[in-house]
Design an enzyme around this catalytic site. Structure first.
Site, PDB file in Angstrom:
ATOM      1  N   HIS A  56      67.189   0.674 -18.361  1.00  0.00           N
ATOM      2  CA  HIS A  56      66.581  -0.651 -18.373  1.00  0.00           C
ATOM      3  C   HIS A  56      66.686  -1.203 -19.789  1.00  0.00           C
ATOM      4  O   HIS A  56      66.820  -0.449 -20.762  1.00  0.00           O
ATOM      5  CB  HIS A  56      65.117  -0.563 -17.956  1.00  0.00           C
ATOM      6  CG  HIS A  56      64.925  -0.224 -16.519  1.00  0.00           C
ATOM      7  ND1 HIS A  56      63.742  -0.471 -15.863  1.00  0.00           N
ATOM      8  CD2 HIS A  56      65.746   0.351 -15.607  1.00  0.00           C
ATOM      9  CE1 HIS A  56      63.849  -0.072 -14.599  1.00  0.00           C
ATOM     10  NE2 HIS A  56      65.060   0.428 -14.429  1.00  0.00           N
ATOM     11  N   GLU A  58      64.523  -2.418 -21.852  1.00  0.00           N
ATOM     12  CA  GLU A  58      63.516  -1.934 -22.799  1.00  0.00           C
ATOM     13  C   GLU A  58      63.830  -0.510 -23.257  1.00  0.00           C
ATOM     14  O   GLU A  58      63.736  -0.203 -24.450  1.00  0.00           O
ATOM     15  CB  GLU A  58      62.112  -1.962 -22.172  1.00  0.00           C
ATOM     16  CG  GLU A  58      61.622  -3.349 -21.794  1.00  0.00           C
ATOM     17  CD  GLU A  58      61.983  -3.763 -20.379  1.00  0.00           C
ATOM     18  OE1 GLU A  58      61.298  -4.652 -19.849  1.00  0.00           O
ATOM     19  OE2 GLU A  58      62.937  -3.205 -19.787  1.00  0.00           O
ATOM     20  N   CYS A  86      58.514  -2.748 -16.286  1.00  0.00           N
ATOM     21  CA  CYS A  86      58.211  -1.921 -15.123  1.00  0.00           C
ATOM     22  C   CYS A  86      57.375  -0.728 -15.594  1.00  0.00           C
ATOM     23  O   CYS A  86      57.235  -0.499 -16.802  1.00  0.00           O
ATOM     24  CB  CYS A  86      59.506  -1.453 -14.458  1.00  0.00           C
ATOM     25  SG  CYS A  86      60.357  -0.126 -15.361  1.00  0.00           S
ATOM     26  N   CYS A  89      59.280   1.530 -18.158  1.00  0.00           N
ATOM     27  CA  CYS A  89      59.461   0.903 -19.465  1.00  0.00           C
ATOM     28  C   CYS A  89      58.136   0.773 -20.198  1.00  0.00           C
ATOM     29  O   CYS A  89      58.064   0.993 -21.411  1.00  0.00           O
ATOM     30  CB  CYS A  89      60.124  -0.461 -19.305  1.00  0.00           C
ATOM     31  SG  CYS A  89      61.828  -0.315 -18.702  1.00  0.00           S
TER      32      CYS A  89
END
Length: 159
Positions: A56, A58, A86, A89
């Site tokens: 992801h 992040e 999420c 993250c």
């Protein structure tokens, strides 16, 4: 103390997310790690390009920032992300000890775009025996050896 956000870093995260879609490199997510007004790392989502479910934006940005600063702690750093993080993250940002998070789109807007994480929030609240993926404790007495070794190690770095 709340940190004052700088819109230019949020625009950078949003631009990363948008360009990631336009170039076909991944999902619509971008993240920027900033310390003392300096961009330490700026990354986009690369899940589909790298076949890595943890890639992801992040997490990618945290990894790059840690590499650049040669540390696993990002205290004093702020994360600007195009979307509310999420659960994975969010946990990574907390583990890195970042100072603050600024986000653009909400998790509800992410769900509307096809990125619904509500099942994860629900799943972690359930008792282990009621989760959708089977989770079973195995060899706890033997597993304790790892923690015993850690506790006794003079080489350990606490985090």
């Amino acid at each position: 103390m709340q940190n004052v956000p700088d819109p230019k870093f949020m625009r950078m995260a949003i631009d990363l997310a948008t360009q990631n879609v336009h170039t076909g490199k991944g999902g619509p997510f971008g993240a920027v790690v900033v310390r003392n007004g300096e961009v330490i790392a700026a990354e986009a989502n690369s899940v589909t390009r790298t076949n890595d479910p943890t890639a992801h934006a992040e997490v990618n940005a945290l990894r790059a920032a840690c590499t650049r600063l040669n540390t696993f702690l990002l205290d004093g750093c702020d994360v600007y992300t195009s979307c509310e993080p999420c659960p994975m993250c969010l946990a990574a940002i907390y583990w890195a000890r970042c100072r603050s998070i600024f986000y653009g789109n909400s998790k509800l807007e992410a769900a509307d775009a096809g990125f619904d994480d509500s099942f994860l929030y629900d799943e972690v609240k359930r008792p282990l025996d009621q989760r959708s993926i089977s989770i079973t404790r195995l060899l706890p007495d033997e597993a304790q050896a790892s923690f015993d070794a850690w506790k006794q190690s003079i080489e350990r770095i606490d985090y």
